[in-house]
Every structure is written in structure tokens, then in C-alpha cells.
Scaffold this active site. Sequence first.
Site, PDB file in Angstrom:
ATOM      1  N   ALA A  54       0.853  -1.205   0.000  1.00  0.00           N
ATOM      2  CA  ALA A  54       0.000   0.000   0.000  1.00  0.00           C
ATOM      3  C   ALA A  54       0.882   1.247   0.000  1.00  0.00           C
ATOM      4  O   ALA A  54       1.997   1.227   0.544  1.00  0.00           O
ATOM      5  CB  ALA A  54      -0.886  -0.011   1.234  1.00  0.00           C
ATOM      6  N   PHE A  55       0.378   2.345  -0.590  1.00  0.00           N
ATOM      7  CA  PHE A  55       1.256   3.507  -0.778  1.00  0.00           C
ATOM      8  C   PHE A  55       1.696   4.188   0.520  1.00  0.00           C
ATOM      9  O   PHE A  55       2.612   4.986   0.513  1.00  0.00           O
ATOM     10  CB  PHE A  55       0.694   4.520  -1.781  1.00  0.00           C
ATOM     11  CG  PHE A  55      -0.722   4.973  -1.569  1.00  0.00           C
ATOM     12  CD1 PHE A  55      -1.176   5.425  -0.347  1.00  0.00           C
ATOM     13  CD2 PHE A  55      -1.611   4.972  -2.652  1.00  0.00           C
ATOM     14  CE1 PHE A  55      -2.473   5.862  -0.173  1.00  0.00           C
ATOM     15  CE2 PHE A  55      -2.927   5.408  -2.489  1.00  0.00           C
ATOM     16  CZ  PHE A  55      -3.355   5.854  -1.241  1.00  0.00           C
ATOM     17  N   ARG A  56       1.081   3.844   1.640  1.00  0.00           N
ATOM     18  CA  ARG A  56       1.564   4.435   2.904  1.00  0.00           C
ATOM     19  C   ARG A  56       2.869   3.774   3.371  1.00  0.00           C
ATOM     20  O   ARG A  56       3.526   4.283   4.269  1.00  0.00           O
ATOM     21  CB  ARG A  56       0.489   4.350   3.981  1.00  0.00           C
ATOM     22  CG  ARG A  56       0.059   2.936   4.349  1.00  0.00           C
ATOM     23  CD  ARG A  56      -1.075   2.967   5.366  1.00  0.00           C
ATOM     24  NE  ARG A  56      -1.550   1.614   5.686  1.00  0.00           N
ATOM     25  CZ  ARG A  56      -2.466   0.966   4.990  1.00  0.00           C
ATOM     26  NH1 ARG A  56      -2.991   1.521   3.906  1.00  0.00           N
ATOM     27  NH2 ARG A  56      -2.856  -0.242   5.352  1.00  0.00           N
ATOM     28  N   TYR A  57       3.221   2.631   2.768  1.00  0.00           N
ATOM     29  CA  TYR A  57       4.427   1.913   3.181  1.00  0.00           C
ATOM     30  C   TYR A  57       5.618   2.126   2.237  1.00  0.00           C
ATOM     31  O   TYR A  57       6.695   1.631   2.501  1.00  0.00           O
ATOM     32  CB  TYR A  57       4.153   0.398   3.258  1.00  0.00           C
ATOM     33  CG  TYR A  57       3.069   0.013   4.218  1.00  0.00           C
ATOM     34  CD1 TYR A  57       3.193   0.302   5.578  1.00  0.00           C
ATOM     35  CD2 TYR A  57       1.928  -0.638   3.793  1.00  0.00           C
ATOM     36  CE1 TYR A  57       2.189  -0.056   6.471  1.00  0.00           C
ATOM     37  CE2 TYR A  57       0.922  -0.995   4.676  1.00  0.00           C
ATOM     38  CZ  TYR A  57       1.061  -0.700   6.019  1.00  0.00           C
ATOM     39  OH  TYR A  57       0.076  -1.045   6.906  1.00  0.00           O
ATOM     40  N   THR A  58       5.400   2.766   1.111  1.00  0.00           N
ATOM     41  CA  THR A  58       6.474   2.852   0.102  1.00  0.00           C
ATOM     42  C   THR A  58       6.939   4.292  -0.096  1.00  0.00           C
ATOM     43  O   THR A  58       6.205   5.236   0.186  1.00  0.00           O
ATOM     44  CB  THR A  58       5.999   2.284  -1.254  1.00  0.00           C
ATOM     45  OG1 THR A  58       4.794   2.950  -1.630  1.00  0.00           O
ATOM     46  CG2 THR A  58       5.745   0.796  -1.181  1.00  0.00           C
TER      47      THR A  58
END
Length: 443
Positions: A54-58
Site C-alpha cells: 500500500a502507498f503508505r508503506y512505500t
Amino acid sequence: CAAIVGDVMGKYHPHGDSAIYDALARMAQDFSLRAPLVDGRGNFGSADGDAPAAFRYTEAKLKPLAAELLEELGRQTVAFRPNYDGTRFEPVVLPARYPNLLVNGVSGIAVGMATSIPPHNFGEVIDASVAMIDDPEIGLRGLLKHIKGPDFPTYGQLLSTKKELEAVYGTGQGSLRLRGEWKLEEQKRGGTVIVVHSIPYAVRRGSLIEKIAEVIVARKLATLLDVRDESTHETRVVLEIKKDSDPQLVMAYLYKHTPLQTNIGVDFTCLVPTDNPDIAGPARLDLPKLLRHFLDFRMEVVEKRLRHELSELQKRIHILEGFAKIFDALDETIRIIRKSEGKKDAADKLMKRFGLDAEQVDAILELKLYRLAQLEILLIEKELDEKRKEAKRIAALLKNTDARWKLIRAELMELKSRFGEPRRTKIVGNLDEPEFEAEDFIV
């Protein structure tokens, strides 16, 4: 990456967040793009078909190659248009320094038309562009001496002859056969295994292994015993076969019945510039026309960039000439300023006394006191001399078309030296090896 997706959605493209993130993630995948444009940190998916985290992790930033698409943006090189809500402006097209459309390819479906341009080797595309600069009349065959064929990030073998490649690049459409590569490995405990070390482009490794497993479970290929996925970042699919069985016949079967060999559709449908800079029209191009469009665009961008640079230099030279004038009469200048009633009065008096204009006087009145030192006038004179020489060089370039082509050529070769890589996909044409025949598998 959540911040990037939010910025894109809010400022430029009110699209779905997942569509924006998928596009960003794809640009970071070295198995999707031949020359990735985004440097991604974290899980950005895998060749097995795993989705990115998910984009909150990358996290992501641009790669140096992506900067070559954007670098000349602030130099009045391309047209700008309002964004979707009219609060800011966005470029109609990027002032690309290399033909990214060919290097990374593209596939997409629009209303009533589709496009499918395979990726190509960066060095080969640059060599072909340079060859076209050297000889504008170069034909398709001349270009194909440099561009050997598509170059996929996932390696593989291209089973297309020179004649087939010529037909595809000459018409802008066609189909190419691509397949994975394999080798035999001796086992320590005896016997041999087949190791598949590359798979066709856009084939998911996980689904390929599932298809091979289905063949084993259904006992369609008695000589194939087991399949193991030992892949890390690199592909390594191990196939166990019976002793004394012919590995070439096993592979012939798998090429025929699994995605280990696929057909890649090619359709060079591009958006071509029209008289209206905001609108591009679709057209199917052959390779020479595609490169010609890029080079003509490159000439246009370089010309605009040089004009912008010359304009900025002339502004600076004008200011420096004003500084040079007052440094010869520094005490008188200070005296005039001290006796003035304000900035406007001082400006009027200086313009009248030294024959300066408003721009020069404004710069003089904003000058910091330390710049009145003796050493500073030497620096100003040195800068003025350098700027005049540079302005003269750029003015000469703008008058001479051949000189500008030489500059474009040199810039392309410099990019090749920085970003060029060896070819990954082998062009093998027709192979002298057994093809699948049902009779071979009857025990």
C-alpha cells in the site's frame, strides 16, 4: 508515495488513487520498464505477479534518467496549458532528451484504437537517432543496422527473422514471437535438470509455474516429473525430468502448451502533433517516421532553450554593464544617493547622470555595500566577459542549423555514455531444433 499520489490527484489529474499508484509502481519495476524512471523503496511488486505494498508503506523519487525528460521544463521549451481546475499550469508535453516512447514502450487501448510499442535498448535507439542526424535520408534498413529489434527487461529470445522484423518496423504493426531461455544443469546426486532462467515479457512467473504444474498433474508429459520455483530477484524455475529423456522435446512441448512462448503484438499507433499545440492526432507510424518526429521535436526544444538562455544572458549582461559604469565613478554615485530624497529621486538622478535605464538603476540601488570593494569590480568584469562570450556562442548556434544538429548529436551521445546498457533479449531468428510433434510423446 501517499503524498505523491495526493499531489497528482489534487493538482494535475483527478483520477482514482489506485490508478495513479499503479502507474507510479510500474515506473519503478525493472521487470516492466526497460529503463525504470522511478527509484522505489519498499515492496513495489514482483515478476510473480505480487502487487506492490500500500502507498503508505512505500517511498519513491525520480531516477537520473527521468530528470532527462524534465530538465528543460523551466526554459520556455514547451507549451503549457491550465490544469483541470485552472489553478495552475501543466506542460502539454515533456521536453524529453531521448525517445522514451521507444525505450520504454507503451501499451494502451483508447476509443476505437489500440497501441502496443515494445521496449527497446537505450543505446541502440540513440545510435539510430544519431545515424538519422548524420544521414536524414537513411531508410528503414539503415536504421535496423542499429535497432536490432525489441529489447525486453525480462531477457528472453526473439524468434523473428530479419525479414519479419523489417515488415513490422516498416508497417508499424505485426506480431513477434518471444520465448523464455533454459539450460541444463548436472545434479550432485546424478541426473540433469532443466533450469528456465528467463521468461517472456509481461508473463507472470507464478501463473507460468501453475501452467507447468497442471501439465505434470494431468500427466500430459510423462517425462516431466516436477517443477520448483527457486527464483530470487532473478528467474530460476527448475524442471525435473526422467533420466535419458530428451530435454529439447520437453521444452518443445512446454513452448507449445504454456506461456513460456508468447506472441507480442506490435502496433506503432502514436499521438502525432497537429497545428494546435494542445491537441495531438492518432497515426500509425513506421520506425523512420517515429524517429523523425522525435528529432524534429528535439530541434524545436533546443532552439527554444537556446533563445531562452540568450535572453537570460542579455538581461544579466545589461545589469553588469550598469555596475561597470558606476564603479568608475563610485564616490560620485554614493554622493548622489546620499543627497537624494528617496529611492525614486536617487534613481532619476543616476539615470540622468550616467545614462542608465530603470532596470540597471534598480539593480544598483539594491546592491549590498560589501560589493563596493575593489575585488568585487574585478569579479563583475570577469563575469561580464564570460557572459558576453557565452552569448556570442549561443547567438552563433541560433544562426547555424548544422551547428545545432551537432549539439543535439553530442547531447544524445553523452546520454548514451551515461545510460546505455548491453542488450538483454537475444535475436535468434529461426532455430534448428525440434518443434512440438504429438507423435514424439507417444510411449
